[in-house]
Design a protein around this motif. Structure first.
Motif, PDB file in Angstrom:
ATOM      1  N   MET A  26     -19.814 -51.316  -8.099  1.00 43.52           N
ATOM      2  CA  MET A  26     -20.615 -50.112  -8.097  1.00 43.52           C
ATOM      3  C   MET A  26     -22.193 -50.416  -7.532  1.00 43.52           C
ATOM      4  N   ALA A  27     -22.579 -49.175  -7.056  1.00 43.77           N
ATOM      5  CA  ALA A  27     -23.927 -49.506  -6.333  1.00 43.77           C
ATOM      6  C   ALA A  27     -24.862 -49.964  -7.470  1.00 43.77           C
ATOM      7  N   PHE A 353      -5.847 -45.812  -2.687  1.00 45.97           N
ATOM      8  CA  PHE A 353      -7.111 -45.332  -2.022  1.00 45.97           C
ATOM      9  C   PHE A 353      -8.460 -45.923  -2.549  1.00 45.97           C
ATOM     10  N   SER A 354      -9.496 -45.758  -1.931  1.00 46.83           N
ATOM     11  CA  SER A 354     -10.843 -46.654  -2.310  1.00 46.83           C
ATOM     12  C   SER A 354     -11.927 -45.458  -2.198  1.00 46.83           C
ATOM     13  N   LEU A 355     -12.751 -45.307  -3.185  1.00 46.65           N
ATOM     14  CA  LEU A 355     -13.996 -44.305  -3.194  1.00 46.65           C
ATOM     15  C   LEU A 355     -14.956 -44.793  -2.132  1.00 46.65           C
ATOM     16  N   PRO A 356     -15.671 -44.019  -1.366  1.00 46.95           N
ATOM     17  CA  PRO A 356     -16.149 -44.361  -0.337  1.00 46.95           C
ATOM     18  C   PRO A 356     -17.861 -45.032  -0.713  1.00 46.95           C
ATOM     19  N   GLY A 357     -18.200 -44.630  -1.957  1.00 43.54           N
ATOM     20  CA  GLY A 357     -19.825 -45.093  -2.312  1.00 43.54           C
ATOM     21  C   GLY A 357     -19.502 -46.393  -3.294  1.00 43.54           C
ATOM     22  N   SER A 358     -18.789 -46.389  -4.033  1.00 47.20           N
ATOM     23  CA  SER A 358     -18.668 -47.396  -5.057  1.00 47.20           C
ATOM     24  C   SER A 358     -17.541 -48.539  -4.606  1.00 47.20           C
ATOM     25  N   GLY A 359     -16.683 -48.149  -3.808  1.00 46.04           N
ATOM     26  CA  GLY A 359     -15.512 -49.049  -3.471  1.00 46.04           C
ATOM     27  C   GLY A 359     -14.579 -49.300  -4.630  1.00 46.04           C
TER      28      GLY A 359
END
Length: 570
Positions: A26-27, A353-359
């Protein structure tokens, strides 16, 4: 015996078992725009590519939950945001569709120093700092019954049946943030376990570093021995048991690179050829899935073994393991053990799949696997746990004494076991011909009717392992079943009353029977309405083979099929 044990490893492992480990983090900053991108991507991916995202929850509920999450984007922690995303995913009610938590998130989370296990319909404390509390039955947490606690976790855990939900709760029952999120325990306040004897245990959540420094006692340390059928670190293996039965443990639906399934199946054939047995036990209790076709060389060996097949199932039987268990029922195997966390018909074939912001990574079903229409054994079973024909739970006493409750039951019951009847289940074409053939066995044994040959299955869409494959050979060879005209038969298709009448009248001719006319009343309107097979319908009705009080607007049931087959041969 008490051990210095790495709690951090234990509970991070539990979390990883419940979810997939993420490769991203997470960012560090609270970036609302990045979170909005993740939320939008997650919802659009699920709603676009899932085969039926709204099968269990209306789209309006998804959108309402998404809007709630959007209101919190700039105020919640990384862990809370990840749980928000997980709660949105859980609305699918699909055990194969979930969002992964792990990696750096686990470092930010807190854990209660305990673990629970489920045996014989009860919850037990299986790990704690105090060894004197181990094995006690837990009946409540923070004043909520265990059923209420498990149900509250449905908000976070993706599950399509109650057994899967219970299993996922067990694998995450120590995560403090989860209890806070579902409203059972406030952060910073204790979690209180209540035992069946009225005693209680209060626990404070700690971070991973403090957890790793704790001393733990485990219920498994109290075991006096392990059963000979304990789960082994192997894809599959086999041995003869002390009662002379043959045992096969199949732990994952994957090919062992060092022992191909063809080779293993050949070894099983050699064993059974050298030492014939009355019973073969195939254990799927540890099988969480993979590729359901891997086991087929073994199926072909077992179908020709002549031994009764017993399939052991349990909570961990899931995904392709479920498909193989139902296929074993199709072969005539008796299922023994406990309900599975996998559903008979289910969404599956996971795509990642992967989320673009958090990964953060997730998995999503790509198709619906409908065993209700694919196999006779699955007929009438939708998204429900696969239930055993013979229920035998693992008991705590047996566990501690190193006994496998299922195998002990089989030792005590050497007689031939039977499948559960499920009389109200819908009747398939293949099963009905099997019922007629079984009812006609006295004629075959007396030689007054021909039983046909054991040739290869005559229809191209048969698996070749069905318990009714020889009855279908007989039906084809005797002209009772002619198929669909394209070489197929559709054995798992639900039988119509018109088809039942055709099969009955043709069977009477093939078996040399001359039933008497016992009814003169006209054919019920519901049977006459479709306008085909009129001659066979009137004949079967006059002979008294069709139930006089039947609901002909509904499909025949297994019980009605058996009654019609017996009436033909009476």
């Amino acid at each position: 015996m008490t051990h210095r044990y790495n709690w951090r490893r234990l509970f991070c492992l539990c979390l990883a078992l419940m979810l997939l480990l993420t490769t991203g983090a997470m960012a560090a900053e609270n970036d609302a725009s990045s979170r909005q991108e993740d939320l939008d991507f997650l919802y659009e991916t699920l709603s676009t590519y899932h085969p039926n995202l709204f099968a269990n929850t209306p789209e309006s509920v998804f959108l309402e939950r998404k809007a709630e999450i959007e209101q919190r984007l700039g105020t919640v922690s990384d862990v809370e945001f990840a749980m928000d995303l997980q709660s949105l995913t859980a609305l699918a009610g699909d055990s194969h569709t979930s969002l992964a938590l792990g990696g750096s998130l686990a470092e930010q989370m807190h854990f209660y120093p305990m673990a629970l296990t489920w045996m014989d319909g009860k919850w037990y404390l299986s790990a704690a700092e105090s060894s004197s509390l181990l094995g006690r039955q837990v009946t409540a947490i923070n004043g909520r019954t265990m059923d209420q606690v498990v149900e509250s976790f449905r908000r976070l855990l993706s599950a399509d049946n109650g057994v899967k939900l219970r299993r996922q709760y067990r694998q995450s029952c120590n995560v403090a943030e989860f209890y806070d999120y579902v409203g059972i325990a406030e952060q910073g306040r204790p979690l209180t376990l209540t035992f069946s004897d009225g005693a209680s245990l209060s626990l404070q959540a700690v971070d991973t570093e403090a957890l790793s420094q704790m001393t733990v006692s485990r219920l498994s340390d109290r075991r006096s021995a392990e059963p000979e059928t304990a789960a082994a670190n192997a894809y599959y293996w086999s041995k003869f048991l002390k009662d002379g039965s043959y045992y096969i443990q199949y732990n994952i639906c994957q090919e062992d690179p060092e022992l191909p399934m063809e080779t293993f199946a050949g070894q099983v054939w050699s064993d059974l050829d050298a030492q014939p047995v009355q019973r073969v036990i195939l254990d799927l209790r540890n099988n969480g899935g993979g590729s359901d076709g891997v086991i087929w060389p073994l199926f072909e060996v077992l179908a020709d073994s002549g031994a009764q097949l017993i399939c052991l199932i349990g909570e961990s039987t899931f995904s392709s393991g479920i498909i193989n268990a139902v296929e074993l029922q199709e072969m005539g195997a008796v299922l023994l053990g406990e309900e599975t966390s996998g559903s008979v018909s289910h969404f599956g074939s996971v795509k990642s799949f992967s989320l673009p912001g958090s990964g953060l990574r997730g998995g999503m079903s790509s198709k619906y696997i409908d065993l209700n229409t694919l196999l006779d054994a699955g007929a009438g079973r939708q998204v429900i746990p696969l239930a055993p024909d013979v229920a035998v739970p693992q008991t705590l006493d047996d566990y501690l004494s190193g006994k496998d409750s299922c195998v002990e039951y089989l030792y005590a019951h050497p007689e031939r076991l039977s499948q559960a009847e499920h009389p109200d289940a819908p009747l398939t074409r293949g099963r009905f011909l099997g019922q007629i053939h079984q009812a006609a066995e006295p004629l075959f044994e007396a030689g007054t009717a021909s039983d046909g040959s054991w040739d290869d299955p005559p229809f191209t869409d048969l698996l070749g392992i069905e318990w009714f494959r020889h009855p279908l050979n007989w039906a084809h060879q005797s002209g009772v079943a002619k198929g669909n005209g394209d070489g197929t038969f559709s054995a798992a298709r639900i039988l119509t009353w018109q088809e039942a009448a055709v099969f009955l009248v043709r069977s009477a001719g093939a078996l040399g029977l001359e039933p008497e006319t016992v009814r003169t009343s006209p054919l019920p309107a519901a049977l006459a309405a479709p306008g085909w097979a009129e001659r066979e319908l009137n004949q079967a009705w006059a002979w008294g083979l069709l139930p006089e009080d039947g609901d002909f607007t509904a499909s025949p049931t297994r019980a009605q099929g058996l009654s019609m087959a017996e009436a033909l041969l009476s």
